[in-house]
Design a protein around this motif. Sequence first.
Motif, PDB file in Angstrom:
ATOM      1  N   GLN A 232     -10.874  -0.030   1.503  1.00  0.00           N
ATOM      2  CA  GLN A 232     -12.148  -0.741   1.604  1.00  0.00           C
ATOM      3  C   GLN A 232     -13.289   0.127   1.114  1.00  0.00           C
ATOM      4  O   GLN A 232     -14.326  -0.372   0.693  1.00  0.00           O
ATOM      5  CB  GLN A 232     -12.382  -1.145   3.062  1.00  0.00           C
ATOM      6  CG  GLN A 232     -13.544  -2.131   3.278  1.00  0.00           C
ATOM      7  CD  GLN A 232     -14.874  -1.434   3.456  1.00  0.00           C
ATOM      8  OE1 GLN A 232     -14.926  -0.352   4.002  1.00  0.00           O
ATOM      9  NE2 GLN A 232     -15.950  -2.058   2.995  1.00  0.00           N
ATOM     10  N   ASP A 233     -13.091   1.443   1.135  1.00  0.00           N
ATOM     11  CA  ASP A 233     -14.108   2.396   0.705  1.00  0.00           C
ATOM     12  C   ASP A 233     -13.394   3.537  -0.011  1.00  0.00           C
ATOM     13  O   ASP A 233     -12.407   4.085   0.503  1.00  0.00           O
ATOM     14  CB  ASP A 233     -14.879   2.919   1.917  1.00  0.00           C
ATOM     15  CG  ASP A 233     -16.086   3.758   1.539  1.00  0.00           C
ATOM     16  OD1 ASP A 233     -15.907   4.729   0.787  1.00  0.00           O
ATOM     17  OD2 ASP A 233     -17.201   3.438   1.999  1.00  0.00           O
ATOM     18  N   LEU A 234     -13.863   3.910  -1.193  1.00  0.00           N
ATOM     19  CA  LEU A 234     -13.169   4.920  -1.986  1.00  0.00           C
ATOM     20  C   LEU A 234     -13.155   6.296  -1.329  1.00  0.00           C
ATOM     21  O   LEU A 234     -12.298   7.119  -1.641  1.00  0.00           O
ATOM     22  CB  LEU A 234     -13.807   5.022  -3.381  1.00  0.00           C
ATOM     23  CG  LEU A 234     -13.719   3.763  -4.255  1.00  0.00           C
ATOM     24  CD1 LEU A 234     -14.310   4.029  -5.627  1.00  0.00           C
ATOM     25  CD2 LEU A 234     -12.280   3.280  -4.393  1.00  0.00           C
ATOM     26  N   THR A 235     -14.090   6.539  -0.425  1.00  0.00           N
ATOM     27  CA  THR A 235     -14.100   7.841   0.246  1.00  0.00           C
ATOM     28  C   THR A 235     -12.911   8.011   1.190  1.00  0.00           C
ATOM     29  O   THR A 235     -12.601   9.120   1.613  1.00  0.00           O
ATOM     30  CB  THR A 235     -15.409   8.042   1.038  1.00  0.00           C
ATOM     31  OG1 THR A 235     -15.524   7.009   2.028  1.00  0.00           O
ATOM     32  CG2 THR A 235     -16.619   8.000   0.120  1.00  0.00           C
ATOM     33  N   TYR A 236     -12.226   6.897   1.508  1.00  0.00           N
ATOM     34  CA  TYR A 236     -11.055   6.974   2.390  1.00  0.00           C
ATOM     35  C   TYR A 236      -9.852   7.624   1.689  1.00  0.00           C
ATOM     36  O   TYR A 236      -8.872   7.998   2.344  1.00  0.00           O
ATOM     37  CB  TYR A 236     -10.645   5.593   2.881  1.00  0.00           C
ATOM     38  CG  TYR A 236     -11.693   4.865   3.696  1.00  0.00           C
ATOM     39  CD1 TYR A 236     -12.808   5.524   4.194  1.00  0.00           C
ATOM     40  CD2 TYR A 236     -11.568   3.504   3.954  1.00  0.00           C
ATOM     41  CE1 TYR A 236     -13.765   4.848   4.931  1.00  0.00           C
ATOM     42  CE2 TYR A 236     -12.535   2.819   4.692  1.00  0.00           C
ATOM     43  CZ  TYR A 236     -13.628   3.499   5.175  1.00  0.00           C
ATOM     44  OH  TYR A 236     -14.568   2.840   5.895  1.00  0.00           O
ATOM     45  N   ILE A 237      -9.921   7.711   0.367  1.00  0.00           N
ATOM     46  CA  ILE A 237      -8.789   8.237  -0.417  1.00  0.00           C
ATOM     47  C   ILE A 237      -8.408   9.638   0.040  1.00  0.00           C
ATOM     48  O   ILE A 237      -7.224   9.992   0.081  1.00  0.00           O
ATOM     49  CB  ILE A 237      -9.141   8.239  -1.921  1.00  0.00           C
ATOM     50  CG1 ILE A 237      -9.142   6.810  -2.458  1.00  0.00           C
ATOM     51  CG2 ILE A 237      -8.167   9.103  -2.718  1.00  0.00           C
ATOM     52  CD1 ILE A 237      -9.633   6.681  -3.882  1.00  0.00           C
ATOM     53  N   GLU A 238      -9.396  10.438   0.387  1.00  0.00           N
ATOM     54  CA  GLU A 238      -9.149  11.831   0.758  1.00  0.00           C
ATOM     55  C   GLU A 238      -8.137  11.953   1.891  1.00  0.00           C
ATOM     56  O   GLU A 238      -7.348  12.887   1.947  1.00  0.00           O
ATOM     57  CB  GLU A 238     -10.465  12.500   1.157  1.00  0.00           C
ATOM     58  CG  GLU A 238     -10.349  14.008   1.295  1.00  0.00           C
ATOM     59  CD  GLU A 238     -11.703  14.683   1.443  1.00  0.00           C
ATOM     60  OE1 GLU A 238     -11.727  15.916   1.564  1.00  0.00           O
ATOM     61  OE2 GLU A 238     -12.729  13.974   1.444  1.00  0.00           O
ATOM     62  N   LYS A 239      -8.143  10.971   2.806  1.00  0.00           N
ATOM     63  CA  LYS A 239      -7.230  11.011   3.944  1.00  0.00           C
ATOM     64  C   LYS A 239      -5.813  10.576   3.569  1.00  0.00           C
ATOM     65  O   LYS A 239      -4.859  10.851   4.299  1.00  0.00           O
ATOM     66  CB  LYS A 239      -7.744  10.097   5.055  1.00  0.00           C
ATOM     67  CG  LYS A 239      -9.124  10.463   5.573  1.00  0.00           C
ATOM     68  CD  LYS A 239      -9.603   9.418   6.560  1.00  0.00           C
ATOM     69  CE  LYS A 239     -11.026   9.691   7.021  1.00  0.00           C
ATOM     70  NZ  LYS A 239     -11.527   8.626   7.941  1.00  0.00           N
ATOM     71  N   LEU A 240      -5.671   9.878   2.437  1.00  0.00           N
ATOM     72  CA  LEU A 240      -4.384   9.281   2.087  1.00  0.00           C
ATOM     73  C   LEU A 240      -3.461  10.191   1.295  1.00  0.00           C
ATOM     74  O   LEU A 240      -2.246  10.039   1.340  1.00  0.00           O
ATOM     75  CB  LEU A 240      -4.612   8.005   1.262  1.00  0.00           C
ATOM     76  CG  LEU A 240      -5.330   6.851   1.956  1.00  0.00           C
ATOM     77  CD1 LEU A 240      -5.606   5.753   0.947  1.00  0.00           C
ATOM     78  CD2 LEU A 240      -4.490   6.320   3.098  1.00  0.00           C
ATOM     79  N   LEU A 241      -4.012  11.132   0.559  1.00  0.00           N
ATOM     80  CA  LEU A 241      -3.239  11.830  -0.459  1.00  0.00           C
ATOM     81  C   LEU A 241      -2.120  12.696   0.085  1.00  0.00           C
ATOM     82  O   LEU A 241      -1.079  12.837  -0.537  1.00  0.00           O
ATOM     83  CB  LEU A 241      -4.177  12.690  -1.313  1.00  0.00           C
ATOM     84  CG  LEU A 241      -3.552  13.328  -2.551  1.00  0.00           C
ATOM     85  CD1 LEU A 241      -3.067  12.246  -3.513  1.00  0.00           C
ATOM     86  CD2 LEU A 241      -4.541  14.237  -3.251  1.00  0.00           C
ATOM     87  N   SER A 242      -2.295  13.253   1.274  1.00  0.00           N
ATOM     88  CA  SER A 242      -1.379  14.292   1.735  1.00  0.00           C
ATOM     89  C   SER A 242       0.054  13.826   1.967  1.00  0.00           C
ATOM     90  O   SER A 242       0.964  14.634   1.971  1.00  0.00           O
ATOM     91  CB  SER A 242      -1.920  14.919   3.027  1.00  0.00           C
ATOM     92  OG  SER A 242      -2.017  13.934   4.035  1.00  0.00           O
ATOM     93  N   ASN A 243       0.280  12.529   2.173  1.00  0.00           N
ATOM     94  CA  ASN A 243       1.651  12.121   2.505  1.00  0.00           C
ATOM     95  C   ASN A 243       2.153  10.965   1.644  1.00  0.00           C
ATOM     96  O   ASN A 243       2.941  10.152   2.073  1.00  0.00           O
ATOM     97  CB  ASN A 243       1.738  11.723   3.980  1.00  0.00           C
ATOM     98  CG  ASN A 243       0.884  10.498   4.291  1.00  0.00           C
ATOM     99  OD1 ASN A 243       0.083  10.077   3.462  1.00  0.00           O
ATOM    100  ND2 ASN A 243       1.072   9.936   5.468  1.00  0.00           N
ATOM    101  N   GLN A 244       1.722  10.909   0.401  1.00  0.00           N
ATOM    102  CA  GLN A 244       2.095   9.771  -0.418  1.00  0.00           C
ATOM    103  C   GLN A 244       3.161  10.080  -1.471  1.00  0.00           C
ATOM    104  O   GLN A 244       4.041   9.290  -1.705  1.00  0.00           O
ATOM    105  CB  GLN A 244       0.845   9.226  -1.140  1.00  0.00           C
ATOM    106  CG  GLN A 244      -0.166   8.592  -0.198  1.00  0.00           C
ATOM    107  CD  GLN A 244       0.364   7.335   0.444  1.00  0.00           C
ATOM    108  OE1 GLN A 244       0.880   6.455  -0.219  1.00  0.00           O
ATOM    109  NE2 GLN A 244       0.251   7.244   1.750  1.00  0.00           N
TER     110      GLN A 244
END
Length: 358
Positions: free
Chosen positions: A134-146
């Motif tokens: 919903q907000d591009l700033t949330y991406i930072e939290k997603l990267l570590s386990n993808q």
Amino acid sequence: MNGLSLEFIIHPGETLKEMLENNNMLQEELAERTGFSPKHISEVVNRKKGISPKLAKSLEYVFGIPASFWINLQGIYDKEIIEFEEKNNISQNEFEIVKKIKPILEYAVKLKVIENFNNDIESVLLTRSICGVQDLTYIEKLLSNQVAYRTVTKQSVDKYTLYVWQRVCELIAMKQEVETEYKKEKLIANLDNIRLLMFEKDPNEMIKKLKEIFSKCGIIFQLVKHFSGAPVQGFIEKKEEKIILCMTLRQSNADIFWFTLFHEIGHILNGDIEYNKIDYYTENSEKENDADIFAKNYLIKEKDYELFVKGKDFSEYRIKEFAKSQNIESFILIGRLQKDKIIKYNEFCNLKIKYKWK
């Protein structure tokens, strides 16, 4: 018509385009009549630029429509865009993010995996959709386990660029059909066939054949462009019952390409992506070291290599002879010797190959 949807926000360029069509006038002719460049007129018509007061006055002379009409039209558009930004809560941080990733979005548009966008607002909304946030700033939290990456660790990594690049790679990969679900035994059975393709003289034909072999194993193989901020050599990801394996155009050196390819294969065979809980690998991690060992030993038998090094004969004749005994190209052996600092990086450059990709 209150700016809740971009579909209902009319750019003045659309009205100008209608005026040109109604008057059977080309953009080039309008440029000549107004004194503006053809490029400027094209950008206005294609919603990339607004209508300035100066252009509005010029249009009054050309079409007989008051300059105030064009100025008001631009004002209404600007107001609705501001309302749209507010209603969609687009922050300045999101605009800064899309500035970084714009080259990746343009690359995806060129490959027809995403729709074209006309302005920064559309690019933010499009990127939100691509990344599922919903907000591009949330991406930072997603990267570590993808996903698992093999990176050039000395280069700076931008998390937003890396994540969007990954998602675009997924979209590119999912356009390709594979023959079956991923089967480990089929991959093992085809390892020699994969390795033999290093003897293919045309690198683009080699990629085509690699895709065919991997497809039989349930692996989607793609060669993709790399971007500043995403210094990735390759990455793997499990998608449903298939595996995505991407390599970047960064590997123009044939020895690096083949080592990286078998490094990624090592991750797959070692089950490093079995549960989609994957590390952003560092250079000295256990999984990275295991994948390195697999790549080294599959390309060159470990004991044979140790005996070759002990012989201390690194003449061109001996290198070619040993490479032939391992059923590999000489550049594989030279790359290994250089990596192990047994010979200098400027030695035997005549035997090394650089791929020229389409």
